[in-house]
Structure formats: structure tokens, C-alpha cells
Design a protein around this motif. Sequence first.
Motif, short mmCIF file in Angstrom:
data_model
loop_
_atom_site.label_atom_id
_atom_site.label_comp_id
_atom_site.label_asym_id
_atom_site.label_seq_id
_atom_site.Cartn_x
_atom_site.Cartn_y
_atom_site.Cartn_z
N GLU A 1 0.81 -1.22 0.00
CA GLU A 1 0.00 0.00 0.00
C GLU A 1 0.84 1.27 0.00
N PHE A 2 2.13 1.16 0.38
CA PHE A 2 2.99 2.34 0.44
C PHE A 2 4.01 2.42 -0.70
N ARG A 3 4.16 1.35 -1.46
CA ARG A 3 5.28 1.27 -2.38
C ARG A 3 5.25 2.36 -3.46
N VAL A 4 4.12 2.59 -4.05
CA VAL A 4 4.05 3.59 -5.12
C VAL A 4 4.31 4.99 -4.57
N ALA A 5 3.72 5.30 -3.42
CA ALA A 5 3.87 6.63 -2.83
C ALA A 5 5.31 6.93 -2.45
N MET A 6 6.11 5.90 -2.26
CA MET A 6 7.50 6.11 -1.85
C MET A 6 8.37 6.65 -2.97
N GLY A 7 7.91 6.50 -4.21
CA GLY A 7 8.67 7.06 -5.33
C GLY A 7 10.09 6.52 -5.38
N ASN A 8 11.07 7.42 -5.47
CA ASN A 8 12.47 7.00 -5.54
C ASN A 8 13.22 7.25 -4.24
N ARG A 9 12.49 7.35 -3.14
CA ARG A 9 13.12 7.54 -1.82
C ARG A 9 13.63 6.20 -1.33
#
Length: 342
Positions: free
Chosen positions: A225-233
Motif C-alpha cells: 500500500e505504500f510502495r508507489v507513494a514512496m517514489g524513488n526515496r
Amino acid sequence: MAAAIRDQALALGFDAVGFAPAHLGPEVRARLDAFLSAGMQGEMGWLADRVEQRAHPQSLWPAAVSVIALGMNYGPELDPLSVLEQRDRAAISVYARNRDYHDIVKKKLKALARWMAESWRGSDVKVFVDTAPVSEKPLGQAAGLGWQGKHSNLVSRDFGSWLFLGEVFTTLDLTPTGAEVDHCGRCSRCLSACPTQAFVGPYKLDARRCISYLTIEHKGPIPEEFRVAMGNRIYGCDDCLAVCPWNKFASVTAEPGLVARDDLTAPRLAELAVLDDAAFRALFSGSPIKRIGRDRFVRNVLNAIGNSGDASLLPVAARLMGDEAEVVADAARWAVSRLSAF
């Protein structure tokens, strides 16, 4: 005494100095208890291990009379959010782009403590950085270094969001500086800037949703659920810090060990993904990144590759689908499925 200590601390390279009694009010314990009872610490079990000492400085060291709170500016030269648009590059938190600040701050704390012990014989001192159960931010606020903003980090009128903290506990009775008051007002930029909506309200962070927690403290696969929102961080996150309006007063750090290394400012994801354990250790020798180990690090890199939209990175991810570490293989499979969809 306080004036002499302040002068010596500044001469050693600290940028902010304040003094407070070795005491914190009951609100610190109440806030910590509420955080822990809600389970918002996630896998950081160490936060619950020594609650009494964390909430009360004299429980950590009963002889302490005063606390010298010290801050070291680590202000970045460039906007830390600019790399987020470079999807084939990795975004590494400002604090981790060079030497481990624990080592730098502790060395200076020990030098100050030695000077104090020689200057006032018969007194005693102990030094702490955030590896000890010390409520650094409340102590920093009590000593006038800044205030805990709505993102729960310390904000300084002189340095914005970019202060590393350390403390010297002493048996000397030092004149308090006076506590700083909250200057956040109605601003909520830090809360709305969070990519994963980790703030459940002003001054309330659910670490389980925080990208810094997910990339550093969390050991297993990153929840989807968080992977996409993390972007390239790939290590930490500066979003809530970087958007603070008080950063208009910030300045670039003068400490050489905290100036960003060129190779860690915007490194290529393709180069980081292929690191084996030996290469990982060599690249991050002396860096705080080293402590999470190669597997968690490459897991994070693969998550960023999956978000890159760059088909040229597909072979890089595919080669890691059979990695011995399941957290790496899982992230590689996810990255391949994401890139194959573009």
C-alpha cells in the motif's frame, strides 16, 4: 559558567547551545505513552524498553542537575526535493549523504565534556546522542534551541529543520536559557507534504506509515500500500522537513563531514541495485546507511526502480528475482511487474 560553556561549544563546531534543568514535565511521558499504546512505533521495540528513562532525565542519571542541549547545523546546499523528479536516480535523506552524524556529534560532545571536567573539577558529566533513551527534542525545546513542529521534529528560528541534537548532562547548576514557544501557527505544510499520510494529526506521527521508518527500521517486505507513494526515496525522507517555511533562515552546513558526497546526492538506481554485500559495505563505510545492510538497501532500490517507469531498468530488476534474500526477490518481482506494465 553557562557563558563559558556556550563559547567553548561554539568553538568546537556546535551551532546552537542552550541550558535547561534535568527535568521534563509529565506531558512528555503522556505523549510517549499514547504513541506506544497506539502501536505507532511499529518494530521499534527499543522505544518501549526504557520509557521511564526516556521521559525523565534524572531516571537516566539521578545525579544530573542541568542539561546542555546542543545543535549542529546540517543544512543542505541543494533543495532535497529536487531529486524526486529524477526517477532513474535515488533520493537519499540529507542527513545520510556523508558521514554518520552520531560519530561527528559524539566526538564534539566528548571534547566539550573533557573541557568541562577540567574547568570545574569535582563536577561530573555524561554525553548522549539519540542512541540513548533521551527525549532530545523536548530537551532541545526546554533549552530554547527550537520547538517541536507539527511534524514532531525540532524547528529552529535560525536553522529551520536542519539541526542534529546532542546533550551533555552535568552536575553543575547552570542558569537555564528559557524554553522556546511553538511558532507553527496555522501552518500545516509538513502534514500535507507526507507522501504516505503518516501524520494522524498535528504533532502525531504514525511511524508505521513513515517512509523513514519503512526504508530504515522495517525489516520485511515493504507493505504494498505504500510502495508507489514512496517514489524513488530509498533511505529516509525529507519531505516534511524540506517544506517548512522556517527553512528560509537555514544555512548550508559548515561541517565537512556533513556536506553531501557527490556520489550520494543523486546516485543512479541501476548502479545501486547491483551492489553485493562487500560493495555495499565499501560504498557506505562510515555512513549511517551501512547499518541497514545490503538486503534492506537493495529492497528499497528495487522499490524505486519499480516506480521509475524506466524500461531500461527492467533487466536490472529481473536479475534479482532469484536473490537469496527474500526481501530482495520480493521487491524485484514487484518492480518487474510494474515496469512490464509500462
